[in-house]
Scaffold this motif. Structure first.
Motif, PDB file in Angstrom:
ATOM      1  N   ALA A  80       0.718  -1.143  -0.136  1.00 39.27           N
ATOM      2  CA  ALA A  80       0.090  -0.050   0.135  1.00 39.27           C
ATOM      3  C   ALA A  80       0.940   1.186  -0.042  1.00 39.27           C
ATOM      4  O   ALA A  80       0.520   2.151  -0.697  1.00 39.27           O
ATOM      5  N   LEU A  81       2.028   1.202   0.685  1.00 42.38           N
ATOM      6  CA  LEU A  81       2.859   2.472   0.850  1.00 42.38           C
ATOM      7  C   LEU A  81       3.466   2.486  -0.616  1.00 42.38           C
ATOM      8  O   LEU A  81       3.768   3.810  -0.966  1.00 42.38           O
ATOM      9  N   HIS A  82       3.847   1.471  -1.283  1.00 37.12           N
ATOM     10  CA  HIS A  82       4.369   1.413  -2.548  1.00 37.12           C
ATOM     11  C   HIS A  82       3.298   2.228  -3.558  1.00 37.12           C
ATOM     12  O   HIS A  82       3.463   2.847  -4.421  1.00 37.12           O
ATOM     13  N   GLN A  83       2.249   1.633  -3.598  1.00 38.72           N
ATOM     14  CA  GLN A  83       0.977   2.186  -4.287  1.00 38.72           C
ATOM     15  C   GLN A  83       0.859   3.617  -4.249  1.00 38.72           C
ATOM     16  O   GLN A  83       0.746   4.570  -5.044  1.00 38.72           O
ATOM     17  N   THR A  84       0.909   3.960  -2.870  1.00 35.53           N
ATOM     18  CA  THR A  84       0.955   5.637  -2.458  1.00 35.53           C
ATOM     19  C   THR A  84       1.971   6.243  -3.405  1.00 35.53           C
ATOM     20  O   THR A  84       1.617   7.492  -3.815  1.00 35.53           O
ATOM     21  N   TYR A  85       3.321   5.748  -3.225  1.00 42.51           N
ATOM     22  CA  TYR A  85       4.285   6.332  -3.893  1.00 42.51           C
ATOM     23  C   TYR A  85       4.123   6.386  -5.158  1.00 42.51           C
ATOM     24  O   TYR A  85       4.330   7.480  -5.992  1.00 42.51           O
TER      25      TYR A  85
END
Length: 250
Positions: A80-85
């Motif tokens: 999810a953090l990578h998708q946010t990025y």
């Protein structure tokens, strides 16, 4: 206190059983010429082994489930953090840099600071939550923006919500530990299982030596395995920070 209470209950039950045996032998002694039954000891030994196997299985399932849940939480949080990025590309130009930097800072804090704390079962503190709030603030759309930017901002906040939920689960998994009651059962059951081997004509033959060594070693191995898995972030068998470092290379 819980361990002492558990041991106290175990000792009390054992004493009650000893008193019951004493009363039985005093009130109902063996008849003249009646031989004591050795199969009673065999039955007790068998039941101890069965119950100990159940305790071992319960402990293994418990610690493995917690370890698997911790792994799932880490994977979900990093993803999810990578998708946010990645979604930063759809936001206004002035917000892309701060959002990406906030995501990188959060990932670095998890790997460099929180991982060692989880391994040592120390509280994670409030720094991570503050960085998550900073990430959420960076993902909010400042101004009206275009329709696509508004949709992207909503998706960013949704992904950060997933990060928040996974983080809470990771923190809970790091604090979970095997009950002291189960640890008492592991230790006492192991000692009893090995001790009962000495009740059936044990001698110094190589066969008996190998049997005792094998059983004792296997019990020790299983208990050590449970101990390793009981710390889901702090051992060779624990969850690694690879999902974060894979998405956010150092």
């Amino acid at each position: 206190m819980a361990l002492l209470e558990t041991l106290a209950v175990i000792v009390l039950v054992a004493l009650v059983a000893a008193v019951a045996v004493y009363v039985k032998t005093r009130l109902f002694p063996l008849r003249e010429g009646e031989e004591p039954r050795e199969d009673v000891a065999e039955y007790i030994s068998m039941m101890v082994s069965v119950f100990y196997a159940l305790v071992l299985g319960l402990c293994l399932v418990s610690v493995w489930d917690n370890r698997a849940d911790a792994d799932d939480r880490v994977q979900a949080e990093a993803s999810a953090l990578h998708q946010t990025y990645l979604l930063a590309d759809a936001l206004p130009a002035e917000q892309r840099g701060p959002l990406r930097e906030a995501a990188r800072t959060y990932a670095g804090h998890v790997v460099d600071v929180e991982w060692s704390r989880m391994a040592e079962r120390r509280p994670l503190g409030d720094e991570g939550w503050a960085l998550l709030d900073r990430l959420r603030s960076a993902g909010e759309l400042h101004g009206k923006g275009t329709t696509s930017q508004q949709i992207a901002a909503q998706e960013v906040l949704a992904q950060i919500g997933y990060v928040d939920d996974a983080r809470r689960g990771r923190e809970t998994a790091a604090e979970e530990r095997l009950s002291v009651v189960l640890w008492a059962g592991l230790v006492i059951g192991g000692l009893l299982t090995v001790a009962f081997m000495f009740l059936f004509g044990l001698n110094r033959s190589s066969t008996h030596v190998i049997l005792v060594m094998g059983l004792s070693g296997f019990i020790a191995f299983t208990v050590l395995l449970i101990h390793q898995l009981d710390t889901p972030f702090g051992t060779e068998l624990g969850v690694s920070a690879d999902p974060f470092t894979r998405y956010f290379s150092r």
